[in-house]
Motif scaffolding. Sequence first.
Motif, PDB file in Angstrom:
ATOM      1  N   GLY A 282       0.809  -1.303  -0.124  1.00  0.00           N
ATOM      2  CA  GLY A 282       0.100   0.035   0.061  1.00  0.00           C
ATOM      3  C   GLY A 282       0.798   1.317   0.016  1.00  0.00           C
ATOM      4  O   GLY A 282       0.565   2.384  -0.647  1.00  0.00           O
ATOM      5  N   ALA A 283       1.971   1.109   0.684  1.00  0.00           N
ATOM      6  CA  ALA A 283       2.715   2.443   0.878  1.00  0.00           C
ATOM      7  C   ALA A 283       3.495   2.521  -0.608  1.00  0.00           C
ATOM      8  O   ALA A 283       3.612   3.681  -0.949  1.00  0.00           O
ATOM      9  N   ALA A 284       3.809   1.483  -1.152  1.00  0.00           N
ATOM     10  CA  ALA A 284       4.680   1.457  -2.481  1.00  0.00           C
ATOM     11  C   ALA A 284       3.417   2.307  -3.585  1.00  0.00           C
ATOM     12  O   ALA A 284       4.035   2.875  -4.198  1.00  0.00           O
ATOM     13  N   VAL A 285       2.332   1.761  -3.339  1.00  0.00           N
ATOM     14  CA  VAL A 285       1.485   2.191  -4.748  1.00  0.00           C
ATOM     15  C   VAL A 285       1.272   3.667  -4.112  1.00  0.00           C
ATOM     16  O   VAL A 285       1.213   4.421  -5.037  1.00  0.00           O
ATOM     17  N   TRP A 286       1.083   4.045  -3.147  1.00  0.00           N
ATOM     18  CA  TRP A 286       0.833   5.639  -2.719  1.00  0.00           C
ATOM     19  C   TRP A 286       2.070   6.103  -3.070  1.00  0.00           C
ATOM     20  O   TRP A 286       1.743   7.569  -3.688  1.00  0.00           O
ATOM     21  N   LEU A 287       3.328   5.708  -2.978  1.00  0.00           N
ATOM     22  CA  LEU A 287       4.298   6.421  -3.282  1.00  0.00           C
ATOM     23  C   LEU A 287       4.618   6.785  -4.847  1.00  0.00           C
ATOM     24  O   LEU A 287       4.959   7.761  -5.281  1.00  0.00           O
TER      25      LEU A 287
ATOM     26  N   SER B 278       4.553  13.563  -9.599  1.00  0.00           N
ATOM     27  CA  SER B 278       4.743  14.821  -9.632  1.00  0.00           C
ATOM     28  C   SER B 278       5.782  15.512  -8.992  1.00  0.00           C
ATOM     29  O   SER B 278       6.231  16.683  -9.172  1.00  0.00           O
ATOM     30  N   ARG B 279       6.574  14.884  -8.211  1.00  0.00           N
ATOM     31  CA  ARG B 279       7.510  15.318  -7.446  1.00  0.00           C
ATOM     32  C   ARG B 279       8.539  14.214  -6.516  1.00  0.00           C
ATOM     33  O   ARG B 279       7.843  13.300  -6.450  1.00  0.00           O
ATOM     34  N   ARG B 280       9.655  14.365  -6.204  1.00  0.00           N
ATOM     35  CA  ARG B 280      10.526  13.681  -5.550  1.00  0.00           C
ATOM     36  C   ARG B 280       9.721  13.535  -4.094  1.00  0.00           C
ATOM     37  O   ARG B 280       9.710  14.675  -3.406  1.00  0.00           O
ATOM     38  N   VAL B 281       9.679  12.344  -3.452  1.00  0.00           N
ATOM     39  CA  VAL B 281       9.237  12.241  -2.187  1.00  0.00           C
ATOM     40  C   VAL B 281      10.584  11.367  -1.359  1.00  0.00           C
ATOM     41  O   VAL B 281      10.852  10.500  -1.844  1.00  0.00           O
ATOM     42  N   ALA B 282      10.652  12.137  -0.243  1.00  0.00           N
ATOM     43  CA  ALA B 282      11.652  11.412   0.516  1.00  0.00           C
ATOM     44  C   ALA B 282      11.022  11.304   1.962  1.00  0.00           C
ATOM     45  O   ALA B 282      10.311  12.003   2.433  1.00  0.00           O
ATOM     46  N   LEU B 283      11.256   9.809   2.244  1.00  0.00           N
ATOM     47  CA  LEU B 283      10.600   9.335   3.676  1.00  0.00           C
ATOM     48  C   LEU B 283      11.791   8.686   4.586  1.00  0.00           C
ATOM     49  O   LEU B 283      12.613   8.255   3.908  1.00  0.00           O
ATOM     50  N   LYS B 284      11.614   8.714   5.943  1.00  0.00           N
ATOM     51  CA  LYS B 284      12.341   8.010   6.767  1.00  0.00           C
ATOM     52  C   LYS B 284      11.338   7.108   7.499  1.00  0.00           C
ATOM     53  O   LYS B 284      10.193   7.533   8.102  1.00  0.00           O
ATOM     54  N   VAL B 285      11.726   5.778   7.518  1.00  0.00           N
ATOM     55  CA  VAL B 285      10.994   4.617   8.186  1.00  0.00           C
ATOM     56  C   VAL B 285      11.818   4.231   9.525  1.00  0.00           C
ATOM     57  O   VAL B 285      12.808   3.948   9.290  1.00  0.00           O
ATOM     58  N   THR B 286      11.067   4.066  10.704  1.00  0.00           N
ATOM     59  CA  THR B 286      11.868   3.845  11.733  1.00  0.00           C
ATOM     60  C   THR B 286      11.095   2.463  12.271  1.00  0.00           C
ATOM     61  O   THR B 286       9.694   2.474  12.619  1.00  0.00           O
ATOM     62  N   ARG B 287      11.780   1.524  12.558  1.00  0.00           N
ATOM     63  CA  ARG B 287      11.226   0.287  13.260  1.00  0.00           C
ATOM     64  C   ARG B 287      11.012   0.353  14.578  1.00  0.00           C
ATOM     65  O   ARG B 287      11.496   1.491  15.412  1.00  0.00           O
ATOM     66  N   PRO B 288      10.414  -0.529  15.448  1.00  0.00           N
ATOM     67  CA  PRO B 288       9.959  -0.169  16.730  1.00  0.00           C
ATOM     68  C   PRO B 288      11.364  -0.223  17.732  1.00  0.00           C
ATOM     69  O   PRO B 288      11.540   0.415  18.632  1.00  0.00           O
ATOM     70  N   ASP B 289      12.373  -0.897  17.073  1.00  0.00           N
ATOM     71  CA  ASP B 289      13.691  -0.978  17.875  1.00  0.00           C
ATOM     72  C   ASP B 289      14.246   0.185  17.554  1.00  0.00           C
ATOM     73  O   ASP B 289      15.567   0.493  18.359  1.00  0.00           O
ATOM     74  N   GLY B 290      13.946   1.305  16.954  1.00  0.00           N
ATOM     75  CA  GLY B 290      14.562   2.865  16.768  1.00  0.00           C
ATOM     76  C   GLY B 290      15.518   2.769  15.652  1.00  0.00           C
ATOM     77  O   GLY B 290      15.878   3.821  15.051  1.00  0.00           O
ATOM     78  N   THR B 291      15.916   1.703  14.952  1.00  0.00           N
ATOM     79  CA  THR B 291      16.537   1.467  13.762  1.00  0.00           C
ATOM     80  C   THR B 291      15.672   2.253  12.475  1.00  0.00           C
ATOM     81  O   THR B 291      14.588   1.858  12.555  1.00  0.00           O
TER      82      THR B 291
ATOM     83  N   VAL C  57      15.634   3.967   8.344  1.00  0.00           N
ATOM     84  CA  VAL C  57      16.220   4.015   6.957  1.00  0.00           C
ATOM     85  C   VAL C  57      15.538   5.041   6.287  1.00  0.00           C
ATOM     86  O   VAL C  57      14.273   5.399   6.505  1.00  0.00           O
ATOM     87  N   GLU C  58      16.182   5.969   5.331  1.00  0.00           N
ATOM     88  CA  GLU C  58      15.685   7.036   4.734  1.00  0.00           C
ATOM     89  C   GLU C  58      15.666   6.301   3.248  1.00  0.00           C
ATOM     90  O   GLU C  58      16.680   5.873   2.665  1.00  0.00           O
ATOM     91  N   LEU C  59      14.717   6.655   2.733  1.00  0.00           N
ATOM     92  CA  LEU C  59      14.421   6.202   1.120  1.00  0.00           C
ATOM     93  C   LEU C  59      13.624   7.447   0.432  1.00  0.00           C
ATOM     94  O   LEU C  59      13.036   8.332   1.133  1.00  0.00           O
ATOM     95  N   SER C  60      13.656   7.469  -0.825  1.00  0.00           N
ATOM     96  CA  SER C  60      13.241   8.558  -1.785  1.00  0.00           C
ATOM     97  C   SER C  60      12.860   7.827  -3.122  1.00  0.00           C
ATOM     98  O   SER C  60      13.547   6.806  -3.816  1.00  0.00           O
ATOM     99  N   ALA C  61      11.814   8.165  -3.830  1.00  0.00           N
ATOM    100  CA  ALA C  61      11.551   8.211  -4.992  1.00  0.00           C
ATOM    101  C   ALA C  61      11.491   9.481  -5.799  1.00  0.00           C
ATOM    102  O   ALA C  61      10.634  10.224  -5.325  1.00  0.00           O
ATOM    103  N   ALA C  62      12.149   9.402  -6.872  1.00  0.00           N
ATOM    104  CA  ALA C  62      12.142  10.723  -7.847  1.00  0.00           C
ATOM    105  C   ALA C  62      11.117  10.636  -9.073  1.00  0.00           C
ATOM    106  O   ALA C  62      10.435  11.373  -9.758  1.00  0.00           O
ATOM    107  N   ASP C  63      10.646   9.103  -9.255  1.00  0.00           N
ATOM    108  CA  ASP C  63       9.635   9.009 -10.244  1.00  0.00           C
ATOM    109  C   ASP C  63       9.261   7.582 -10.092  1.00  0.00           C
ATOM    110  O   ASP C  63       9.533   6.878  -9.153  1.00  0.00           O
ATOM    111  N   PRO C  64       7.997   7.330 -10.626  1.00  0.00           N
ATOM    112  CA  PRO C  64       7.287   6.185 -10.265  1.00  0.00           C
ATOM    113  C   PRO C  64       8.186   4.889 -10.611  1.00  0.00           C
ATOM    114  O   PRO C  64       7.782   3.742  -9.889  1.00  0.00           O
ATOM    115  N   GLN C  65       9.226   4.791 -11.484  1.00  0.00           N
ATOM    116  CA  GLN C  65      10.031   3.903 -11.629  1.00  0.00           C
ATOM    117  C   GLN C  65      10.633   3.234 -10.187  1.00  0.00           C
ATOM    118  O   GLN C  65      11.214   2.069 -10.160  1.00  0.00           O
ATOM    119  N   ASP C  66      11.132   4.130  -9.507  1.00  0.00           N
ATOM    120  CA  ASP C  66      11.628   4.013  -8.260  1.00  0.00           C
ATOM    121  C   ASP C  66      10.912   3.239  -7.257  1.00  0.00           C
ATOM    122  O   ASP C  66      11.446   2.700  -6.230  1.00  0.00           O
TER     123      ASP C  66
END
Length: 126
Positions: A71-76, A82-95, A97-106
Amino acid sequence: MSTITFQIGSQADAAEADTRSLAAWLNDDEDLSGSARLRMLPPARGEQGGLAEAVEIADAVGPVLEAVISGAAVWLVQRARSRRVALKVTRPDGTSVELSAADPQDAAEVQRQLRTFLDPGSADRD
């Protein structure tokens, strides 16, 4: 509980809109209804209402976790048209990762990275 935040930079309004949009997108899914909630910042002095700072996702495993990742991938894909989207995902243990998509192929790569990060055992099952 896992959290997803968006890079704010000079785009605070866009980050809050993305936060609200992703939470609504996930909760609109029949299999995920109620699994995402907004983490709110209190309002600044003189402002009405706080800002949505993050999407919190209830601990999910198996098919529910896969539904969250997909669901998150489809939303992305929709946002990255229309634009680059950058996000940070944090697991319950505090770890995190930062991810981004500049276009739908990402989106396919972001989905793979989300799956590996949120469900480390998935690499063993592939």
